[in-house]
Write a protein that holds these residues in place. Sequence first.
Motif, PDB file in Angstrom:
ATOM      1  N   UNK A  43       0.862  -1.524   0.122  1.00 24.44           N
ATOM      2  CA  UNK A  43       0.348  -0.207   0.063  1.00 24.44           C
ATOM      3  C   UNK A  43       0.887   1.094  -0.101  1.00 24.44           C
ATOM      4  N   UNK A  44       2.164   1.334   0.473  1.00 23.34           N
ATOM      5  CA  UNK A  44       2.730   2.885   0.655  1.00 23.34           C
ATOM      6  C   UNK A  44       3.351   2.498  -0.445  1.00 23.34           C
ATOM      7  N   UNK A  45       3.894   1.607  -1.608  1.00 24.47           N
ATOM      8  CA  UNK A  45       4.755   1.705  -2.932  1.00 24.47           C
ATOM      9  C   UNK A  45       3.608   2.526  -3.676  1.00 24.47           C
ATOM     10  N   UNK A  46       2.674   1.136  -3.215  1.00 19.60           N
ATOM     11  CA  UNK A  46       0.755   1.988  -4.314  1.00 19.60           C
ATOM     12  C   UNK A  46       1.204   3.739  -3.981  1.00 19.60           C
ATOM     13  N   UNK A  47       0.845   3.872  -2.758  1.00 22.24           N
ATOM     14  CA  UNK A  47       0.645   5.806  -2.051  1.00 22.24           C
ATOM     15  C   UNK A  47       1.602   6.165  -2.978  1.00 22.24           C
ATOM     16  N   UNK A  48       2.992   6.006  -3.037  1.00 25.31           N
ATOM     17  CA  UNK A  48       3.693   6.644  -3.400  1.00 25.31           C
ATOM     18  C   UNK A  48       3.992   6.605  -5.161  1.00 25.31           C
ATOM     19  N   UNK A  49       3.687   5.917  -5.260  1.00 23.24           N
ATOM     20  CA  UNK A  49       3.408   5.717  -7.146  1.00 23.24           C
ATOM     21  C   UNK A  49       1.991   7.045  -7.872  1.00 23.24           C
ATOM     22  N   UNK A  50       0.986   7.744  -6.708  1.00 18.65           N
ATOM     23  CA  UNK A  50       0.077   7.629  -6.580  1.00 18.65           C
ATOM     24  C   UNK A  50       0.484   9.064  -6.785  1.00 18.65           C
ATOM     25  N   UNK A  51       1.696   9.252  -5.842  1.00 16.58           N
ATOM     26  CA  UNK A  51       2.014  10.753  -5.883  1.00 16.58           C
ATOM     27  C   UNK A  51       2.847  10.939  -6.589  1.00 16.58           C
ATOM     28  N   UNK A  52       4.085  10.256  -6.994  1.00 20.37           N
ATOM     29  CA  UNK A  52       4.862  10.614  -8.343  1.00 20.37           C
ATOM     30  C   UNK A  52       3.444  10.758  -9.651  1.00 20.37           C
ATOM     31  N   UNK A  53       2.671  10.125  -9.825  1.00 19.27           N
ATOM     32  CA  UNK A  53       1.884  10.241 -11.266  1.00 19.27           C
ATOM     33  C   UNK A  53       1.172  11.154 -10.979  1.00 19.27           C
ATOM     34  N   UNK A  54       0.401  11.765  -9.718  1.00 21.82           N
ATOM     35  CA  UNK A  54       0.375  13.318  -9.289  1.00 21.82           C
ATOM     36  C   UNK A  54       1.163  14.403  -9.559  1.00 21.82           C
ATOM     37  N   UNK A  55       1.906  14.025  -9.481  1.00 15.29           N
ATOM     38  CA  UNK A  55       3.337  15.254  -9.384  1.00 15.29           C
ATOM     39  C   UNK A  55       3.312  15.535 -11.193  1.00 15.29           C
ATOM     40  N   UNK A  56       3.389  13.985 -11.635  1.00 18.56           N
ATOM     41  CA  UNK A  56       3.587  14.605 -13.107  1.00 18.56           C
ATOM     42  C   UNK A  56       2.343  15.344 -13.276  1.00 18.56           C
ATOM     43  N   UNK A  57       1.635  14.930 -13.094  1.00 20.73           N
ATOM     44  CA  UNK A  57       0.038  14.979 -13.766  1.00 20.73           C
ATOM     45  C   UNK A  57      -0.229  14.328 -15.966  1.00 20.73           C
ATOM     46  N   UNK A  58      -0.598  16.007 -16.236  1.00 20.33           N
ATOM     47  CA  UNK A  58      -0.306  15.483 -17.945  1.00 20.33           C
ATOM     48  C   UNK A  58       0.759  14.857 -18.793  1.00 20.33           C
ATOM     49  N   UNK A  59       1.764  15.259 -18.046  1.00 24.53           N
ATOM     50  CA  UNK A  59       3.265  15.112 -18.516  1.00 24.53           C
ATOM     51  C   UNK A  59       4.197  13.616 -18.295  1.00 24.53           C
ATOM     52  N   UNK A  60       3.432  13.170 -18.143  1.00 23.79           N
ATOM     53  CA  UNK A  60       4.050  11.405 -18.415  1.00 23.79           C
ATOM     54  C   UNK A  60       3.844  11.039 -19.486  1.00 23.79           C
ATOM     55  N   UNK A  61       3.571  11.325 -20.531  1.00 22.17           N
ATOM     56  CA  UNK A  61       3.733  10.727 -22.316  1.00 22.17           C
ATOM     57  C   UNK A  61       5.005  11.681 -22.542  1.00 22.17           C
ATOM     58  N   UNK A  62       5.714  12.637 -21.839  1.00 25.57           N
ATOM     59  CA  UNK A  62       6.682  13.157 -22.148  1.00 25.57           C
ATOM     60  C   UNK A  62       8.092  12.613 -22.221  1.00 25.57           C
TER      61      UNK A  62
END
Length: 95
Positions: A43-62
């Motif tokens: 759950x901690x790993x999943x939470x950190x992954x979500x934080x990273x995804x939230x931080x990069x937002x729409x730029x993940x395809x960059x």
Amino acid sequence: MFKIEGLDAIQKELSEAQAVLESLDGKLGSVTFDPGDPGSIEAAIAAMNRMIDDAIGEHGSNSLIGPMAEEMKENYREAIIEKAAEERLKGGDPE
């Protein structure tokens, strides 16, 4: 005279990458977990992954940010697992 095409796209990706890196600087947050509970660790790993995804937002395809985010996720995953193992050996709590 030579004309090099695609520089605008590269410059845009570099600008986006710089903005995302600046936004990530120390602002991801933290996670807590029970080192003896594999579900809590996951759950901690999943939470950190979500934080990273939230931080990069729409730029993940960059093309620069996407691979960087995946590397960050893997690094944090390994750090959480290592911290859990250390705490189990010490018999303590990760906080």
